[in-house]
Design a protein around this motif. Sequence first.
Motif, PDB file in Angstrom:
ATOM      1  N   ARG A 171       0.841  -1.213   0.000  1.00  0.00           N
ATOM      2  CA  ARG A 171       0.000   0.000   0.000  1.00  0.00           C
ATOM      3  C   ARG A 171       0.875   1.262   0.000  1.00  0.00           C
ATOM      4  O   ARG A 171       0.575   2.217  -0.720  1.00  0.00           O
ATOM      5  CB  ARG A 171      -0.905   0.019   1.234  1.00  0.00           C
ATOM      6  N   ASP A 172       1.932   1.260   0.804  1.00  0.00           N
ATOM      7  CA  ASP A 172       2.823   2.424   0.842  1.00  0.00           C
ATOM      8  C   ASP A 172       3.468   2.668  -0.521  1.00  0.00           C
ATOM      9  O   ASP A 172       3.611   3.814  -0.955  1.00  0.00           O
ATOM     10  CB  ASP A 172       3.903   2.241   1.910  1.00  0.00           C
ATOM     11  N   GLU A 196       2.187   1.771  -3.417  1.00  0.00           N
ATOM     12  CA  GLU A 196       1.129   2.264  -4.305  1.00  0.00           C
ATOM     13  C   GLU A 196       0.911   3.763  -4.105  1.00  0.00           C
ATOM     14  O   GLU A 196       0.750   4.509  -5.079  1.00  0.00           O
ATOM     15  CB  GLU A 196      -0.167   1.505  -4.053  1.00  0.00           C
ATOM     16  N   ASP A 197       0.912   4.201  -2.845  1.00  0.00           N
ATOM     17  CA  ASP A 197       0.770   5.631  -2.556  1.00  0.00           C
ATOM     18  C   ASP A 197       1.937   6.423  -3.138  1.00  0.00           C
ATOM     19  O   ASP A 197       1.747   7.517  -3.675  1.00  0.00           O
ATOM     20  CB  ASP A 197       0.677   5.875  -1.047  1.00  0.00           C
ATOM     21  N   ALA A 223       1.540   6.818  -6.805  1.00  0.00           N
ATOM     22  CA  ALA A 223       0.546   7.862  -7.078  1.00  0.00           C
ATOM     23  C   ALA A 223       1.160   9.253  -6.915  1.00  0.00           C
ATOM     24  O   ALA A 223       0.847  10.171  -7.683  1.00  0.00           O
ATOM     25  CB  ALA A 223      -0.656   7.701  -6.142  1.00  0.00           C
ATOM     26  N   ARG A 224       2.042   9.414  -5.948  1.00  0.00           N
ATOM     27  CA  ARG A 224       2.739  10.708  -5.785  1.00  0.00           C
ATOM     28  C   ARG A 224       3.615  11.005  -6.997  1.00  0.00           C
ATOM     29  O   ARG A 224       3.649  12.121  -7.494  1.00  0.00           O
ATOM     30  CB  ARG A 224       3.611  10.696  -4.525  1.00  0.00           C
ATOM     31  N   SER A 226      -1.398  12.291   5.383  1.00  0.00           N
ATOM     32  CA  SER A 226      -2.837  12.229   5.182  1.00  0.00           C
ATOM     33  C   SER A 226      -3.321  13.195   4.103  1.00  0.00           C
ATOM     34  O   SER A 226      -4.471  13.170   3.725  1.00  0.00           O
ATOM     35  CB  SER A 226      -3.556  12.528   6.501  1.00  0.00           C
ATOM     36  N   SER A 247      -3.814  14.802   0.408  1.00  0.00           N
ATOM     37  CA  SER A 247      -4.086  14.187  -0.883  1.00  0.00           C
ATOM     38  C   SER A 247      -2.802  14.102  -1.685  1.00  0.00           C
ATOM     39  O   SER A 247      -2.055  15.065  -1.780  1.00  0.00           O
ATOM     40  CB  SER A 247      -5.122  15.032  -1.629  1.00  0.00           C
ATOM     41  N   VAL A 248      -2.548  12.943  -2.291  1.00  0.00           N
ATOM     42  CA  VAL A 248      -1.348  12.787  -3.085  1.00  0.00           C
ATOM     43  C   VAL A 248      -1.480  13.478  -4.429  1.00  0.00           C
ATOM     44  O   VAL A 248      -0.519  13.579  -5.152  1.00  0.00           O
ATOM     45  CB  VAL A 248      -0.983  11.292  -3.283  1.00  0.00           C
TER      46      VAL A 248
END
Length: 181
Positions: free
Chosen positions: A58-59, A61-62, A65-66, A119, A121-122
Amino acid sequence: MPYPPPPRALPGPRRRTLLASAAGAALLAGCSAGPADPDGGTGGSPSLAERARARAARDSEDLVARYDAVLAAHPAVERLVAPLRAEAVRHMEAFGGGASAPSSSPSATPSPSASSSPSASVRAVPADQRDALTELAAAERTLADERAKALLGLPGELARLLASVAAAGAAHAFLLTEGAR
């Protein structure tokens, strides 16, 4: 010249006996998996390793996205950011995440005051290219530090993978910081 006679043996257990006893006790203690077994996976709940792997996916994936948001807002940094993003996708896949990796060109809007908190938004990317790279470097550095701390309680292979990905993240942070100059 003859060798001197060997010293007289002291009474009590010998060193080899003590070492063999300690090794045997350690083996017996290691064979019993009690309720404190961190990787036991009993009771239907996911094991520590499974939870750590899912969180790392998950990290990653985040983080991808960044990268996507920065690439969409600042196409001029593609030469620097695209290879690092590709590595982040590989990391995500290594942890079992990303059945379909996010595309490299999502819609992102530059914002003059993007927050760097996890927290936030990316999709919010600073309007200034240097600030965007600095923020991305900070995200990589923070994630690398979190992964380095998390690997201490994990089993061998997952710990090695997490350590490797943390080291790569630290290198990415360095490259992004240098690119922002």
